[in-house]
Design an enzyme around this catalytic site. Sequence first.
Site, PDB file in Angstrom:
ATOM      1  N   ARG A   1      54.542  19.379  11.815  1.00 30.78           N
ATOM      2  CA  ARG A   1      55.123  20.691  12.080  1.00 30.78           C
ATOM      3  C   ARG A   1      54.393  21.794  11.324  1.00 30.78           C
ATOM      4  O   ARG A   1      54.290  22.898  11.795  1.00 30.78           O
ATOM      5  CB  ARG A   1      56.597  20.710  11.662  1.00 30.78           C
ATOM      6  CG  ARG A   1      57.486  19.797  12.453  1.00 30.78           C
ATOM      7  CD  ARG A   1      58.849  19.760  11.830  1.00 30.78           C
ATOM      8  NE  ARG A   1      58.707  19.465  10.412  1.00 30.78           N
ATOM      9  CZ  ARG A   1      59.442  18.601   9.734  1.00 30.78           C
ATOM     10  NH1 ARG A   1      60.413  17.980  10.315  1.00 30.78           N
ATOM     11  NH2 ARG A   1      59.230  18.373   8.463  1.00 30.78           N
TER      12      ARG A   1
ATOM     13  N   HIS B   1      61.753  15.117  17.433  1.00 33.99           N
ATOM     14  CA  HIS B   1      61.350  13.708  17.573  1.00 33.99           C
ATOM     15  C   HIS B   1      61.178  13.339  19.047  1.00 33.99           C
ATOM     16  O   HIS B   1      60.198  12.685  19.417  1.00 33.99           O
ATOM     17  CB  HIS B   1      62.407  12.776  16.958  1.00 33.99           C
ATOM     18  CG  HIS B   1      62.567  12.896  15.485  1.00 33.99           C
ATOM     19  ND1 HIS B   1      63.782  13.081  14.885  1.00 33.99           N
ATOM     20  CD2 HIS B   1      61.653  12.837  14.481  1.00 33.99           C
ATOM     21  CE1 HIS B   1      63.625  13.132  13.563  1.00 33.99           C
ATOM     22  NE2 HIS B   1      62.330  12.993  13.307  1.00 33.99           N
TER      23      HIS B   1
ATOM     24  N   LYS C   1      64.839   6.827   0.524  1.00 32.98           N
ATOM     25  CA  LYS C   1      65.024   8.185   1.047  1.00 32.98           C
ATOM     26  C   LYS C   1      66.494   8.591   1.080  1.00 32.98           C
ATOM     27  O   LYS C   1      66.801   9.733   1.393  1.00 32.98           O
ATOM     28  CB  LYS C   1      64.436   8.302   2.457  1.00 32.98           C
ATOM     29  CG  LYS C   1      62.950   8.535   2.478  1.00 32.98           C
ATOM     30  CD  LYS C   1      62.524   8.922   3.880  1.00 32.98           C
ATOM     31  CE  LYS C   1      61.347   9.848   3.848  1.00 32.98           C
ATOM     32  NZ  LYS C   1      60.969  10.309   5.179  1.00 32.98           N
TER      33      LYS C   1
END
Length: 162
Positions: free
Chosen positions: A91, A18, A42
């Site tokens: 990613r 991050h 989440k």
Amino acid sequence: MRRACIYPGTFDPITNGHIDVIKRALRFFDKVVVAVALNDAKKPSFNIEKRLKMVKAATINLGNVEVVSFENLLVDFAKEQKIATVIRGLRAVSDFEYELQMGYANSSLWNEFETVYLMPTLQNAFISSSVVRSIFYHKGDISHLVPKEILDILKDEDASDI
């Protein structure tokens, strides 16, 4: 000021990946608003206060970074902030598929909304918050995966609760 962008996420916890994306965004934008999502759907391991504390600690030495929380739709939050550009980290191909779909959905809600995708450096490409949480839960060494500024905050956390 050229422009500002929003970097949204749960940051559960914030990782070196991050931070890598935030630093890259600062090359293109004058200000990065790191928006920590409440998002109970989440089921984050750390509460919103702890996640905000970690993100603020991790970004304290990065100029032009503001850390806030939000709990509404990202597009609505972006409109409130008067910032139409969002940064997302990629990613792997699986990230791209999900992020592309979300980017299109968001732009369907606000036609000025733009998503900019940035890749972390290769050394940070494998890091995810879920990998960090798993290692942390099993009492492994995460010091190379997260900003050093949050290690003491994490030590205060009971890994068995995660």
